[in-house]
Design a protein around this motif. Structure first.
Motif, PDB file in Angstrom:
ATOM      1  N   THR A 383     -44.712  -8.169 -88.709  1.00  0.00           N
ATOM      2  CA  THR A 383     -43.332  -7.682 -88.735  1.00  0.00           C
ATOM      3  C   THR A 383     -42.875  -7.503 -87.294  1.00  0.00           C
ATOM      4  N   ALA A 384     -41.858  -8.250 -86.895  1.00  0.00           N
ATOM      5  CA  ALA A 384     -41.234  -8.052 -85.586  1.00  0.00           C
ATOM      6  C   ALA A 384     -39.950  -7.266 -85.805  1.00  0.00           C
ATOM      7  N   VAL A 385     -39.841  -6.119 -85.140  1.00  0.00           N
ATOM      8  CA  VAL A 385     -38.665  -5.269 -85.300  1.00  0.00           C
ATOM      9  C   VAL A 385     -37.888  -5.279 -83.983  1.00  0.00           C
ATOM     10  N   ALA A 386     -36.699  -5.867 -84.005  1.00  0.00           N
ATOM     11  CA  ALA A 386     -35.848  -5.943 -82.816  1.00  0.00           C
ATOM     12  C   ALA A 386     -34.953  -4.712 -82.782  1.00  0.00           C
ATOM     13  N   PHE A 387     -35.318  -3.746 -81.948  1.00  0.00           N
ATOM     14  CA  PHE A 387     -34.591  -2.484 -81.877  1.00  0.00           C
ATOM     15  C   PHE A 387     -33.423  -2.553 -80.905  1.00  0.00           C
ATOM     16  N   GLY A 388     -32.349  -1.845 -81.251  1.00  0.00           N
ATOM     17  CA  GLY A 388     -31.347  -1.513 -80.258  1.00  0.00           C
ATOM     18  C   GLY A 388     -31.902  -0.441 -79.334  1.00  0.00           C
ATOM     19  N   LEU A 389     -31.137  -0.052 -78.338  1.00  0.00           N
ATOM     20  CA  LEU A 389     -31.611   0.966 -77.393  1.00  0.00           C
ATOM     21  C   LEU A 389     -31.850   2.307 -78.090  1.00  0.00           C
ATOM     22  N   TRP A 390     -32.952   2.957 -77.720  1.00  0.00           N
ATOM     23  CA  TRP A 390     -33.243   4.294 -78.206  1.00  0.00           C
ATOM     24  C   TRP A 390     -32.608   5.292 -77.244  1.00  0.00           C
ATOM     25  N   ARG A 391     -32.106   6.390 -77.800  1.00  0.00           N
ATOM     26  CA  ARG A 391     -31.468   7.428 -76.966  1.00  0.00           C
ATOM     27  C   ARG A 391     -32.564   8.342 -76.398  1.00  0.00           C
ATOM     28  N   PRO A 414     -24.006   1.639 -80.736  1.00  0.00           N
ATOM     29  CA  PRO A 414     -24.460   2.980 -80.356  1.00  0.00           C
ATOM     30  C   PRO A 414     -25.987   3.041 -80.307  1.00  0.00           C
ATOM     31  N   PRO A 415     -26.539   3.879 -79.434  1.00  0.00           N
ATOM     32  CA  PRO A 415     -27.997   3.983 -79.352  1.00  0.00           C
ATOM     33  C   PRO A 415     -28.585   4.641 -80.593  1.00  0.00           C
ATOM     34  N   LEU A 416     -29.880   4.442 -80.766  1.00  0.00           N
ATOM     35  CA  LEU A 416     -30.609   5.000 -81.893  1.00  0.00           C
ATOM     36  C   LEU A 416     -31.259   6.314 -81.497  1.00  0.00           C
ATOM     37  N   ALA A 417     -31.069   7.346 -82.288  1.00  0.00           N
ATOM     38  CA  ALA A 417     -31.840   8.573 -82.095  1.00  0.00           C
ATOM     39  C   ALA A 417     -33.298   8.251 -82.419  1.00  0.00           C
ATOM     40  N   PRO A 418     -34.254   8.786 -81.651  1.00  0.00           N
ATOM     41  CA  PRO A 418     -35.664   8.421 -81.870  1.00  0.00           C
ATOM     42  C   PRO A 418     -36.141   8.616 -83.302  1.00  0.00           C
ATOM     43  N   GLU A 419     -35.775   9.737 -83.928  1.00  0.00           N
ATOM     44  CA  GLU A 419     -36.248   9.983 -85.286  1.00  0.00           C
ATOM     45  C   GLU A 419     -35.673   8.951 -86.262  1.00  0.00           C
ATOM     46  N   HIS A 420     -34.437   8.525 -85.996  1.00  0.00           N
ATOM     47  CA  HIS A 420     -33.825   7.496 -86.841  1.00  0.00           C
ATOM     48  C   HIS A 420     -34.494   6.148 -86.604  1.00  0.00           C
ATOM     49  N   ALA A 421     -34.793   5.827 -85.349  1.00  0.00           N
ATOM     50  CA  ALA A 421     -35.467   4.569 -85.037  1.00  0.00           C
ATOM     51  C   ALA A 421     -36.827   4.491 -85.718  1.00  0.00           C
ATOM     52  N   LEU A 422     -37.537   5.600 -85.773  1.00  0.00           N
ATOM     53  CA  LEU A 422     -38.846   5.610 -86.423  1.00  0.00           C
ATOM     54  C   LEU A 422     -38.712   5.449 -87.937  1.00  0.00           C
TER      55      LEU A 422
END
Length: 499
Positions: A383-391, A414-422
């Protein structure tokens, strides 16, 4: 069933329209709304044309191209500038082969983007089976890095570069007739033109995964870095891992690593921090050999060498490529005989919609996307997960000031809050999709942009100004024969209708 409802719909004449005995509502999650995959749809767009003849740039002379319009590189070209078709080299299905193709493309793009004599021309950059367009369409990794490079060039010089994917080994002489198109990214399959766009990732199946996480050892590369540490804690608190190996070049020399290991041990986990050059295949093989119960791999290592495509060198590409792309490939080979529960590649939306100024970094990330697809085609987990920027204030994010964050908010991503990114990471892994984009998209912000990235155009419907030109394009094929955009044969092969 609890919470189930029955639905009956009857029209004005009293006839039954829809009936459902049992409908069970499920709450939508924030995470699900910020997960995307790249889809493809056929387009009825006509194929416009370019002015004059096209220069074909390729390491070898293609059979269908007359020698007078071919050059192995733009550097020695002394004739008049003209629109260009780049045919990158094909090599081995490996990280080294993909980097070689990307380095060649970077050099030619640098000439087109940086030298004044080429500023008025447009270019089609051809990749071979770098994209999976339809079910069963197998992609390769040879040209996967080129995708990120070209997206960066498009972000820096709008309207000049078109990325066109053809099946490997196909006759690409039709590429010249795509030059006038205003679509920045297309794939041609069976004579039909397809354009890429984000589509929402379907919610994960309610069925449990084939293997639960948390039984063996989890190896996390880049685990001593900023985002890596967040993922490490998540592997313990959410995935249930009690045995962890964190690998990076700095290892125990990383700032704050003692506090991290103390925290993890207080949560009941055994933690081993190992120094490893992930770009060295022999070192990675030794690392993996020392973990007999390896169950999951999370590759979060990486580096960047930012700059405009016109300024980047092969050395800049190599610097960004080594830990991220070479590291992923070395791990892929080192775990070939292991039955893993998860093989997670932390990629970046910087290879998709936020690539401008990050050409080498974007190339390394789109290689990860290609590798995940290749592994899945071999029946292996990935699984490759392409993330937007984390805040956060780590990695690339640490370089941003408050006004930079505001620009991201106002510009549609908009940036991702860390808990949301996880939370997005969990859903992406559970989805079973080989490649997932975890990105917040603000449609109102996108509408304020002068140029909307290709993948999100469908999310912001609006009239587009075409850059198409209507004069004919000719590409010499075998001497006197030509393909012309005004030729009826072309309209038969690339019809102006949905396929």
């Amino acid at each position: 069933m609890a919470n189930a409802i029955r639905i009956t719909v009857i029209d004005a004449a009293g006839d039954l329209v829809v009936a459902a005995d049992e409908v069970v509502p499920r709450p939508a999650t924030r995470a699900s709304r910020d997960l995307w995959r790249v889809g493809w749809r056929p387009t009825p767009m006509p194929v416009p044309a370019s002015d004059g003849q096209v220069i074909v740039v390729s390491p070898v002379l293609p059979e269908q191209v007359a020698a007078g319009r071919w050059t192995p590189s733009l550097a020695p070209w002394t004739g008049e500038p003209a629109d260009v078709v780049l045919l990158p080299p094909t090599g081995s299905e490996s990280s080294a082969g993909a980097q070689e193709a990307a380095a060649w493309t970077l050099r030619e793009l640098g000439i087109l983007a940086g030298q004044s004599r080429w500023q008025s021309v447009r270019a089609v950059i051809v990749t071979g089976s770098a994209r999976s367009v339809a079910e069963g369409d197998v992609s390769t990794i040879e040209h996967s890095g080129i995708t990120g490079l070209v997206r960066a060039a498009q972000g820096e010089q709008s309207g000049r570069f078109l990325l066109a994917d053809f099946p490997a080994g196909a006759d690409v002489s039709l590429a010249a007739d795509l030059i006038g198109s205003d679509e920045p990214e297309v794939a041609v399959r069976a004579g039909c033109v397809h354009i890429s766009h984000y589509v929402p990732l379907p919610p994960p199946s309610p069925r449990p995964p084939a293997r639960e996480l948390g039984q063996g050892t989890c190896l996390i590369t880049g685990g001593t870095g900023g985002l890596g540490r967040l993922i490490v804690r998540h592997a313990v608190t959410s995935w249930g891992y009690r045995r962890l190996v964190l690998a990076s070049r700095r290892a125990l020399a990383a700032a704050g690593i003692a506090d991290l290991t103390t925290e993890l041990r207080s949560l009941g986990s055994e933690v081993r921090v190992v120094g490893c050059d992930l770009g060295d295949p022999a070192a990675v093989r030794r690392l993996v050999a020392e973990i007999p119960d390896l169950e999951a791999v999370v590759h979060a290592a990486g580096g960047s060498a930012n700059g405009l495509v016109s300024d980047l060198s092969a050395g800049d590409l190599s610097a960004a490529w080594r830990a991220k792309a070479d590291g992923a490939w070395a791990l892929h080979e080192a775990v070939a005989d292991r039955e893993l529960a998860a093989y997670v590649l932390v990629s970046s939306a910087g290879g998709q919609v936020m690539a401008a100024g990050q050409g080498s970094y974007a190339a390394a990330n789109t290689f990860l996307d290609g590798l995940a697809k290749a592994r899945r085609s071999q029946g292996r987990v990935a699984t490759a997960v392409a993330f937007g920027l984390w805040r956060t204030q780590t990695g690339l994010s640490s370089l941003l000031r408050e006004q930079d964050w505001r620009r991201l908010e106002e510009g549609g991503f908009p940036p991702l809050a860390p808990e949301h990114a996880l939370a997005l990471l969990d859903e992406a892994v559970a989805s079973g999709a080989p490649t997932v984009t975890a990105l917040r998209i603000d449609r109102a912000g996108l509408r304020t942009r002068v140029e909307v990235p290709a993948l999100v155009r469908d999310l912001v419907p609006r009239p587009r100004q075409t850059t198409a030109r209507t004069t004919s394009t000719t590409l010499s094929v075998g001497g006197p024969a030509v393909i012309s955009s005004t030729d009826g044969r072309l309209r038969q092969r690339l019809p102006a209708r949905a396929c």
